[in-house]
Design an enzyme around this catalytic site. Structure first.
Site, PDB file in Angstrom:
ATOM      1  N   HIS A 153       0.872  -1.013   0.099  1.00  0.00           N
ATOM      2  CA  HIS A 153       0.104  -0.007   0.069  1.00  0.00           C
ATOM      3  C   HIS A 153       0.890   1.211  -0.080  1.00  0.00           C
ATOM      4  O   HIS A 153       0.640   2.225  -0.760  1.00  0.00           O
ATOM      5  CB  HIS A 153      -0.895  -0.173   1.535  1.00  0.00           C
ATOM      6  CG  HIS A 153      -1.832   1.273   1.488  1.00  0.00           C
ATOM      7  ND1 HIS A 153      -3.195   1.239   0.782  1.00  0.00           N
ATOM      8  CD2 HIS A 153      -1.722   2.461   1.630  1.00  0.00           C
ATOM      9  CE1 HIS A 153      -3.581   2.459   1.131  1.00  0.00           C
ATOM     10  NE2 HIS A 153      -2.429   3.106   1.685  1.00  0.00           N
ATOM     11  N   GLU A 154       1.911   1.298   0.782  1.00  0.00           N
ATOM     12  CA  GLU A 154       2.765   2.412   0.982  1.00  0.00           C
ATOM     13  C   GLU A 154       3.692   2.843  -0.424  1.00  0.00           C
ATOM     14  O   GLU A 154       3.626   3.927  -0.894  1.00  0.00           O
ATOM     15  CB  GLU A 154       3.619   2.395   2.171  1.00  0.00           C
ATOM     16  CG  GLU A 154       3.052   2.232   3.493  1.00  0.00           C
ATOM     17  CD  GLU A 154       1.897   3.503   3.676  1.00  0.00           C
ATOM     18  OE1 GLU A 154       2.166   4.730   3.277  1.00  0.00           O
ATOM     19  OE2 GLU A 154       0.893   3.259   4.323  1.00  0.00           O
ATOM     20  N   HIS A 181       1.825   4.793  -2.944  1.00  0.00           N
ATOM     21  CA  HIS A 181       1.987   5.893  -3.060  1.00  0.00           C
ATOM     22  C   HIS A 181       3.253   6.556  -3.634  1.00  0.00           C
ATOM     23  O   HIS A 181       3.328   7.521  -4.507  1.00  0.00           O
ATOM     24  CB  HIS A 181       1.860   6.457  -1.680  1.00  0.00           C
ATOM     25  CG  HIS A 181       0.682   6.319  -0.709  1.00  0.00           C
ATOM     26  ND1 HIS A 181      -0.392   7.280  -1.230  1.00  0.00           N
ATOM     27  CD2 HIS A 181       0.493   5.762   0.458  1.00  0.00           C
ATOM     28  CE1 HIS A 181      -1.174   6.909  -0.339  1.00  0.00           C
ATOM     29  NE2 HIS A 181      -0.847   6.423   0.686  1.00  0.00           N
ATOM     30  N   GLU A 216      -5.995   6.564  -1.525  1.00  0.00           N
ATOM     31  CA  GLU A 216      -6.100   5.389  -0.621  1.00  0.00           C
ATOM     32  C   GLU A 216      -6.655   4.165  -1.312  1.00  0.00           C
ATOM     33  O   GLU A 216      -6.082   2.947  -1.197  1.00  0.00           O
ATOM     34  CB  GLU A 216      -6.697   5.662   0.757  1.00  0.00           C
ATOM     35  CG  GLU A 216      -6.203   6.790   1.718  1.00  0.00           C
ATOM     36  CD  GLU A 216      -4.915   6.152   1.828  1.00  0.00           C
ATOM     37  OE1 GLU A 216      -4.413   4.872   2.132  1.00  0.00           O
ATOM     38  OE2 GLU A 216      -3.791   6.924   1.936  1.00  0.00           O
TER      39      GLU A 216
END
Length: 292
Positions: free
Chosen positions: A132-133, A136, A180
């Site tokens: 997930h990170e 970004h 997100e």
């Protein structure tokens, strides 16, 4: 040891191959604000980067092949799958389960994961957090994430800030929530199992180290579907808008339901089963969820 043998490695993956339509629309809106990108990158970003770097290097543990090597291996595998250079990964002692990332284009990016989150999750779910990170970073979200963090800080600590930034902050927070959804997709591309993402979100909603092994993912997905029904009315939609407008993340049940839908979509299956360098994603304003 290479642990990606059982997973699809997405060589040539681009951000727009998996970017959520909500993220695409919100990013397009922010890019229409003149000079915003330049101000953050040249004025705010370098200072924030130095502050965060010194804070991390002095107060967290830097993961490497000599320090928490199992987490380092998980990071490298996730980066290989997403076709991304590895950032620094720090583990920070903190009682609140959380993770975050920071990067300015051309600089050293980093990810921070709190120990409380490590304690709550199993190894696959921890890798989903890493994925997930990394999402970004893959999508170059850093400029607007930095601005969102600074605006939140200003609104809470500076006199009269609540009178000066609310409209702009609302716009930024909407973008953060949209981003997100994209990063949940990146997490799914890394672990390649929708139930792992749903389990992670379930634990963030109501988990603890003592309860984690008793939670039921299917029941949580049923809960997400029940929420869809509950907000289907005009009144429910208004309540949902009020409930979410100041949040930094979409509601966990929405994220779980959305990732379950994308996992079962032709777009996801096509992405994992063909040469991504030849993949032309169908990006449409009609795709994905339009209502919070």
């Amino acid at each position: 040891m290479d642990t990606t043998a059982h997973k699809t490695v997405l060589t040539g993956l681009k951000a727009d191959h998996f970017r959520h339509p909500l993220d695409l629309n919100a990013t397009t809106t922010l890019r229409q604000l003149p000079g915003l990108d330049v101000v953050v990158r040249t004025a705010l970003g370098p200072v924030a980067e130095q502050v965060f770097y010194l804070d991390n290097i002095s107060s967290s543990v830097l993961v490497s092949d000599r320090q928490l090597p199992h987490l380092h291996e998980s990071l490298l595998e996730a980066c290989k799958i997403l076709d991304l250079d590895a950032p620094q990964l720090y583990i920070r002692q903190h009682p609140v389960p959380n993770a975050y990332t920071f990067a300015m284009r051309g600089k050293q990016p980093f990810i921070v994961i709190h120990t409380a989150l490590i304690d709550l999750l199993n190894p696959a779910e921890i890798q989903a957090v890493i994925g997930h990170e990394l999402g970004h970073l893959k999508c170059d979200h850093s400029v607007y994430l930095t601005l969102a963090n600074l605006l939140t800080l200003a609104a809470s600590q500076l006199p009269f800030a609540e009178l000066l930034v609310p409209t702009f902050q609302t716009q930024i927070m909407e973008w953060v929530r949209c981003a997100e959804f994209t990063c949940d997709r990146a997490a799914l591309l890394v672990v390649q199992d929708a139930k792992t993402i749903a389990s992670l979100l379930m634990k963030l909603s109501g988990g603890s180290p003592s309860l984690s092994d008793q939670l039921n993912v299917e029941a949580f997905l049923d809960q997400a579907r029940a929420y869809d029904v509950a907000v289907a009315s005009e009144t429910g939609e208004v309540i949902k808008q009020i409930r979410t407008q100041d949040l930094t993340h979409p509601l966990p049940v929405l994220r779980a339901r959305e990732i379950d839908r994308w996992f079962n979509s032709p777009e996801y299956q096509t992405l994992l089963n063909r040469d991504v360098s030849q993949y032309n994603p169908r990006v449409s304003s009609k795709g994905g969820w339009r209502n919070w």
